[in-house]
Design a protein around this motif. Structure first.
Motif, mmCIF file in Angstrom:
data_model
loop_
_atom_site.group_PDB
_atom_site.id
_atom_site.type_symbol
_atom_site.label_atom_id
_atom_site.label_comp_id
_atom_site.label_asym_id
_atom_site.label_seq_id
_atom_site.Cartn_x
_atom_site.Cartn_y
_atom_site.Cartn_z
ATOM 1 N N ALA A 90 0.843 -1.197 0.000
ATOM 2 C CA ALA A 90 0.000 0.000 0.000
ATOM 3 C C ALA A 90 0.877 1.246 0.000
ATOM 4 N N SER A 109 0.002 2.963 5.257
ATOM 5 C CA SER A 109 -0.796 2.053 6.079
ATOM 6 C C SER A 109 -0.492 2.292 7.543
ATOM 7 N N GLY A 140 -5.132 0.602 5.156
ATOM 8 C CA GLY A 140 -4.227 0.740 4.021
ATOM 9 C C GLY A 140 -4.746 1.819 3.081
#
Lengths: 291, 298
Positions: A45, A48, A61
């Motif tokens: 991601a 996060s 995320g």
């Protein structure tokens, strides 16, 4: 919200405890349980965070994506919230059981962020292109006070979000030539200072308290949830629970909630700064106890 | 009320500050196996619960400690649902009513049941159960109520049948219920502990622990004491709540002495400090040391 089953005597014990400012775990009405935060856990991601407040466990995320802006807001970017209530948290969430709670949380966040989120920073080409941030929230365990925990985790995840820098964006008629920076580490991050945190003020008896446990939530008929920024601005409020709140207690709760919200934002900011001081190569701990 | 004046207390820790709550006091005890770890060579042994044969070896399928009975090797899970034995004291919560019985949650695999015939109804032990009694079942115990009970029978599928036919057992009043892993409750003579610190702890073998004030006129009936609990009692109860949670987190066995010692050790901390990991760990270490010098660890 998934409520726990408790009986009248237990309720009385909790209500009487709030009366004398001594809750079941020894806290006063104005204190949060210690929580733990870790950012950048999910490597896939763009940003996060994981927050654990007693037993409430939230993983957030953030993914960035290029999208076309809404026609009526050509200069603004987009933020979308998706909440997933894992059935690991409680069997009630199995199937579509967690859907109501999920919508409630995502709506409350979009409402809170509506007037305060720096969407204009997400503009790439006016009317044609903007960044869209997709915030995925995963509720892994329940321990009460979900709204506060979620909003803190979301804010931390947005703080850690790295958005790629656009090197050139040229409009040629209908074609847009967009080039991202060659260096994948050439990113910018959002200014989260004006993003609010949600504060749940739970009304039990004649008093109100912060950070309710699940048992306390079961004792309360109504709570006021408000989004408060660092400077103490309230961006949204809504009531949670079946019963109503008296005008006088609403004003009292709002006043107290602003103070709580300010401290909450401050505590989060301090923690985020402390973590970023550890540098980008710090050790990630995740869900394991053993270091 | 001072709650409006005092400043909000908010603490956010980082994962890098995280402490491992498991402490090294288990030097004399069996090691804890992780799933997949080799327990024994297959030759000459039989695989029991919590194990599986893998080639020449017996491996653990759950995390826990090894138990050997003659040739049978099994692994008892550290963290499992409650598997009851007849005569054990449990704490349970009523979750439903059926004809002539209450359905009770006792943290076991199946829901337990408490028959109308296995409770002491007001008005004498030998009273016949009438239709009126059946209609009034919800007056005695309703959904959400907590009871202390004893295991009466275990059916072949593991379902527990409870009874409360003693003055000790019955409905519980005001207090706090805690949930700990059932393996942490040490079997002892009495699971009803009136601690010296002035509170009663019921250590249900199913891992449900009930902390309340000492009730002198314990009737074992269906009457709950709804008077306001005194502040001093409340302080003791909440402190015990935090102390037991800290012990359980560090996997220290729970019995009257360990709880009493931990309570005494905890007096040097404020109530809120007992929620902080570093103080919890310190408390557990002090308690474990004290127990070890007295030879009470197992």
């Amino acid at each position: 919200m998934a409520q726990v089953l408790i009986n009248d005597a237990e309720k009385k014990f909790i209500v009487d405890g709030v009366e004398v400012n001594m809750r079941n775990d020894g806290r006063t009405c104005n204190s949060y349980r210690p929580m733990e935060l870790e950012c950048d856990l999910v490597s896939t991601a763009n940003g996060s965070a994981r927050l654990r407040l007693a037993n409430s466990d939230i993983l957030v995320g953030v993914k960035t994506e290029i999208d076309a802006p809404h026609p009526d807001t050509p200069d603004l970017g987009k933020v979308e919230f998706f909440v997933d209530c894992s059935a690991n948290a409680t069997p009630v969430f199995e199937g579509r059981g967690g859907e109501d709670l999920a919508t409630e949380i995502s709506n409350s966040l979009s409402k809170a962020y509506y007037s305060s989120f720096p969407l204009h920073k997400l503009k790439i080409v006016s009317g044609h292109m903007c960044w869209k941030l997709t915030v995925d929230i995963l509720i892994l365990e329940l321990g009460g006070n979900l709204f506060d925990a979620t909003s803190l985790a979301v804010k931390a995840a947005l703080y850690s979000t790295q958005i790629p820098r656009v090197s050139t964006a040229a409009v040629d008629g209908k074609n847009i030539d967009l080039q991202l920076s060659d260096d994948p580490h050439d990113c910018w991050s959002l200014d989260v200072s004006c993003i609010p945190c949600l504060v749940t003020m739970c009304k039990i008896g004649d008093h109100h308290l912060v950070d309710p446990t699940q048992e306390e939530e079961a004792c309360s008929n109504a709570s006021l949830i408000m989004a408060v920024t660092r400077k103490g601005k309230i961006t949204s409020t809504f009531k949670y629970g079946d019963s109503s709140l008296h005008y006088n207690s609403v004003t009292k709760i709002l006043k107290a909630g602003v103070e709580v919200g300010k401290s909450l934002n401050q505590a989060l900011d301090e923690a985020l700064v402390r973590e970023s001081k550890l540098g980008p190569n710090r050790k990630k701990f995740g869900f394991l106890f053993v270091n | 009320m001072s709650e409006d004046k005092d400043k909000p207390v908010i603490e956010i820790m980082l994962a890098s500050d995280r402490l491992d709550p498991l402490i090294e006091i288990h030097e004399f005890t069996d090691p804890i196996l992780t799933p997949g770890e080799t327990v024994e060579y297959l030759e000459g042994y039989m695989t029991g619960h919590g194990t599986f044969p893998d080639g020449e070896e017996i491996k653990a399928s759950v995390g826990g400690v090894v138990e050997k009975v003659n040739q049978l090797v099994s692994v008892r899970a550290m963290n499992s649902r409650y598997i009851g034995e007849i005569g054990e004291v449990v704490v349970g919560r009523i979750i439903g009513l059926q004809s002539q019985k209450w359905v009770v949650d006792t943290n076991s695999i199946l829901e337990s049941s408490l028959h109308l015939t296995s409770v002491n109804l007001p008005g004498g032990e030998q009273r016949r159960r009438s239709v009126q009694d059946e209609e009034m079942m919800r007056e005695f115990l309703k959904e959400g109520d907590l009871i202390s009970a004893e295991i009466h029978q275990i059916s072949t599928d593991g379902q527990l049948t409870l009874h409360t036919r003693s003055l000790r057992y019955g409905k519980l009043g005001q207090g706090i219920l805690l949930t700990v892993p059932p393996s942490l409750i040490r079997r002892s003579k009495s699971h009803f502990c009136n601690l010296a610190c002035g509170a009663q702890v019921i250590l249900g073998c199913n891992g449900y622990v009930w902390v309340s004030a000492i009730d002198e006129n314990q009737s074992g009936g269906f009457i709950q004491n709804m008077e306001v609990v005194q502040l001093s009692d409340r302080e003791t109860i909440t402190r015990l709540n935090n102390v037991i949670k800290a012990l359980a987190e560090s996997k220290v066995m729970l019995f009257d002495t360990s709880i009493q010692y931990a309570f005494e050790e905890s007096m040097k901390y404020s109530m809120f400090d007992l929620l902080r990991p570093e103080y919890k760990l310190d408390l557990v270490l002090c308690t474990a040391q004290k127990l070890q010098t007295l030879g009470l660890t197992d």
